[in-house]
Design a protein around this motif. Structure first.
Motif, mmCIF file in Angstrom:
data_model
loop_
_atom_site.group_PDB
_atom_site.id
_atom_site.type_symbol
_atom_site.label_atom_id
_atom_site.label_comp_id
_atom_site.label_asym_id
_atom_site.label_seq_id
_atom_site.Cartn_x
_atom_site.Cartn_y
_atom_site.Cartn_z
ATOM 1 N N TYR A 74 0.819 -1.218 0.000
ATOM 2 C CA TYR A 74 0.000 0.000 0.000
ATOM 3 C C TYR A 74 0.852 1.267 0.000
ATOM 4 C CZ TYR A 74 -4.563 -2.156 0.036
ATOM 5 O OH TYR A 74 -5.692 -2.840 -0.357
ATOM 6 N N ASN A 76 3.617 1.442 -1.767
ATOM 7 C CA ASN A 76 3.911 1.528 -3.201
ATOM 8 C C ASN A 76 2.731 2.123 -3.961
ATOM 9 O OD1 ASN A 76 6.318 0.207 -2.604
ATOM 10 N ND2 ASN A 76 5.540 -1.804 -3.201
ATOM 11 N N ILE A 77 1.535 1.649 -3.617
ATOM 12 C CA ILE A 77 0.315 2.129 -4.277
ATOM 13 C C ILE A 77 0.099 3.612 -3.985
ATOM 14 C CG2 ILE A 77 -2.209 1.937 -4.228
ATOM 15 C CD1 ILE A 77 -1.717 -1.150 -3.802
ATOM 16 N N ALA A 80 2.477 5.611 -6.103
ATOM 17 C CA ALA A 80 2.025 5.603 -7.499
ATOM 18 C C ALA A 80 0.839 6.546 -7.676
ATOM 19 C CB ALA A 80 1.657 4.184 -7.923
ATOM 20 N N ASN A 81 -0.100 6.522 -6.727
ATOM 21 C CA ASN A 81 -1.251 7.425 -6.785
ATOM 22 C C ASN A 81 -0.812 8.886 -6.703
ATOM 23 O OD1 ASN A 81 -3.158 5.376 -7.010
ATOM 24 N ND2 ASN A 81 -3.504 5.245 -4.805
ATOM 25 N N ARG A 108 1.240 0.254 -9.842
ATOM 26 C CA ARG A 108 0.040 0.099 -9.012
ATOM 27 C C ARG A 108 -0.664 -1.213 -9.329
ATOM 28 N NH1 ARG A 108 -4.540 4.684 -9.218
ATOM 29 N NH2 ARG A 108 -5.148 3.589 -11.138
ATOM 30 N N ASN A 111 1.197 -4.317 -7.863
ATOM 31 C CA ASN A 111 0.998 -4.465 -6.420
ATOM 32 C C ASN A 111 -0.392 -4.990 -6.101
ATOM 33 O OD1 ASN A 111 3.286 -3.285 -4.453
ATOM 34 N ND2 ASN A 111 3.382 -2.230 -6.431
ATOM 35 N N TYR A 112 -1.404 -4.516 -6.820
ATOM 36 C CA TYR A 112 -2.758 -5.028 -6.593
ATOM 37 C C TYR A 112 -2.883 -6.482 -7.036
ATOM 38 C CZ TYR A 112 -5.155 -0.993 -4.741
ATOM 39 O OH TYR A 112 -5.569 0.020 -3.916
ATOM 40 N N ILE A 126 -7.258 4.410 -4.964
ATOM 41 C CA ILE A 126 -6.795 5.028 -6.212
ATOM 42 C C ILE A 126 -6.564 6.528 -6.048
ATOM 43 C CG2 ILE A 126 -7.788 3.282 -7.730
ATOM 44 C CD1 ILE A 126 -10.179 5.150 -8.144
#
Length: 421
Positions: A74, A76-77, A80-81, A108, A111-112, A126
């Motif tokens: 998360y 990383n996400i 990215a977001n 993203r 990772n998901y 997102i």
């Protein structure tokens, strides 16, 4: 972003984050924990938080769940977001904006992909508004796959076939295509899995190494995307290769895996090494050849951490073609991998035997690599059949998903625990 330089710095920072520590989701943890959960690895040091992954008896409080998997993914996400939001209205040239947006969407999505295959339904985040994100409920896997697919199609359209880096350490169009092929395979969309993998294979940009020893070197022609640490070799090499000859390996291969190699398979010869522990010979993964370096100056890396490589795309296409009834071409794809390993053509000649042969090839080609075996056993509904007797008496059907970390449930009352925990 004020200019191109600041945007490039942000995306470089994202790749640093992916491998900021050893044994986190994008830097060794998937290989280690997935290998322990499947039939690949045994940890030799106990007691350890790894023990429960080996015997498939994980409690939600286990430190690996949150510290190695959930939180790093998360983070990383989130980054990215933040990059995607920062590009909106930024003073960045259009071509660079397209490239960086494509890269952020890819990271993203990756990772998901791992989060849903580890935990099942997870919150779909997102945006960067933490007040909204802190109370999100779990989103169904089907919806997340839909988001991943759409994002990857956009990333593929945005990215160039040319790598925006020296070496293959920043993604290009074919990186997004490789993940798309895998995502379609996992969703059993055989036609699209076949077409996406064919696109990459037909580019001529990538080729299998003739010598398996060279497969994971930084200049390998098989690599589609790799992660670079400019001050050391891979975390996996450090994790698997004993620092000194008199130290036992921390992780060894199971007899189940060792016995699955055919006589003459060069993958067993080139990608596995042995050590003597109190008169007993044990075997450990040796795909990466460089372990700890104790010199006073940082080494010049000769190995980067390979995320996607061409062999997987041949195996994806072989499986897709088998499901589509294209027996001859499925055989051809399997034989490319087998012949490279020094083996004769497959004897499988119908859909059933081909699918079994492909499972076997994935097992010995992709072992101890990004948790492939763990995910394969689950997506093909073979986990109970293949692991039930090996993991008895701890194995239960619900073990195919890890528990949601307890600390995350404490933080977010809308998170519901997986069955069986």
């Amino acid at each position: 972003f004020e200019n191109d330089q600041s945007a490039n710095s942000a995306i470089a920072g994202l790749y640093k984050r992916l491998i900021i520590n050893n044994s986190i989701i994008m830097n060794g943890a998937l290989t280690k924990l997935g290998g322990l959960s499947a039939d690949e690895l045994v940890n030799t040091n106990s007691p350890s938080p790894d023990d429960v992954f080996r015997i498939n008896s994980i409690e939600p409080e286990n430190s690996n769940l949150s510290g190695a998997l959930w939180q790093p993914a998360y983070k990383n996400i989130y980054q990215a977001n933040a990059i995607l939001e920062g590009l909106s209205g930024a003073a960045v040239t259009d071509s660079l904006k397209r490239q960086i947006k494509g890269e952020a969407l890819l990271v993203r999505s990756l990772n998901y992909f791992y989060l849903i295959n580890l935990f099942g339904d997870v919150p779909l985040v997102i945006a960067t508004n933490y007040k909204e994100n802190q109370s999100l409920a779990r989103t169904p896997v089907t919806q997340i796959y839909e988001r991943i697919t759409n994002d990857l199609l956009e990333a593929k359209a945005l990215l160039s076939t040319i790598y925006p880096s020296s070496g293959r350490v920043r993604p290009n169009k074919w990186t997004a295509t490789a993940l798309l092929a895998r995502v379609y395979l996992f969703q059993k969309d055989w036609s699209k899995a076949e077409s996406q993998s064919t696109e990459i294979i037909n580019t001529g940009t990538y080729s299998l190494t003739n010598d398996l020893t060279n497969t994971f070197l930084l200049n390998s022609p098989e690599t589609i995307w790799s992660l670079m640490d400019d001050k050391s070799n891979t975390a996996e090499g450090q994790m698997f290769i004993p620092a000194f000859s008199f130290i036992k390996p921390g992780y060894i291969l199971t007899d189940t895996l060792l016995n699955s190699f055919e006589t003459g398979d060069q993958r067993k010869e080139k990608w596995i090494n042995s050590a003597d522990v109190n008169g007993l010979t044990v075997y450990y993964p040796y795909k990466y050849k460089k372990g700890y370096d104790f010199s006073s100056t940082p080494p010049v890396p000769t190995e980067y951490y390979v995320v996607f490589r061409l062999a997987e795309l041949f195996l994806i296409r072989a499986e897709a073609r088998a499901h589509l009834g294209d027996i001859v071409n499925s055989q051809s794809d399997i034989n490319v991998i087998r012949n490279r390993a020094g083996l004769l053509n497959t004897s499988a000649n119908d859909q059933s035997t081909l699918l079994s042969a492909i499972e076997q090839e994935r097992k010995v080609e992709l072992f101890a690599e990004w948790g492939h075996r763990w995910f394969d056993l689950k997506r093909t509904d073979e986990a109970n059949n293949k692991l039930g007797h090996l993991k008895a008496p701890n194995w239960q059907n619900t073990d195919v998903l890890y528990p949601i970390p307890f600390d995350q449930i404490q933080l977010n009352p809308f998170l519901v625990q997986n069955p069986g925990y």
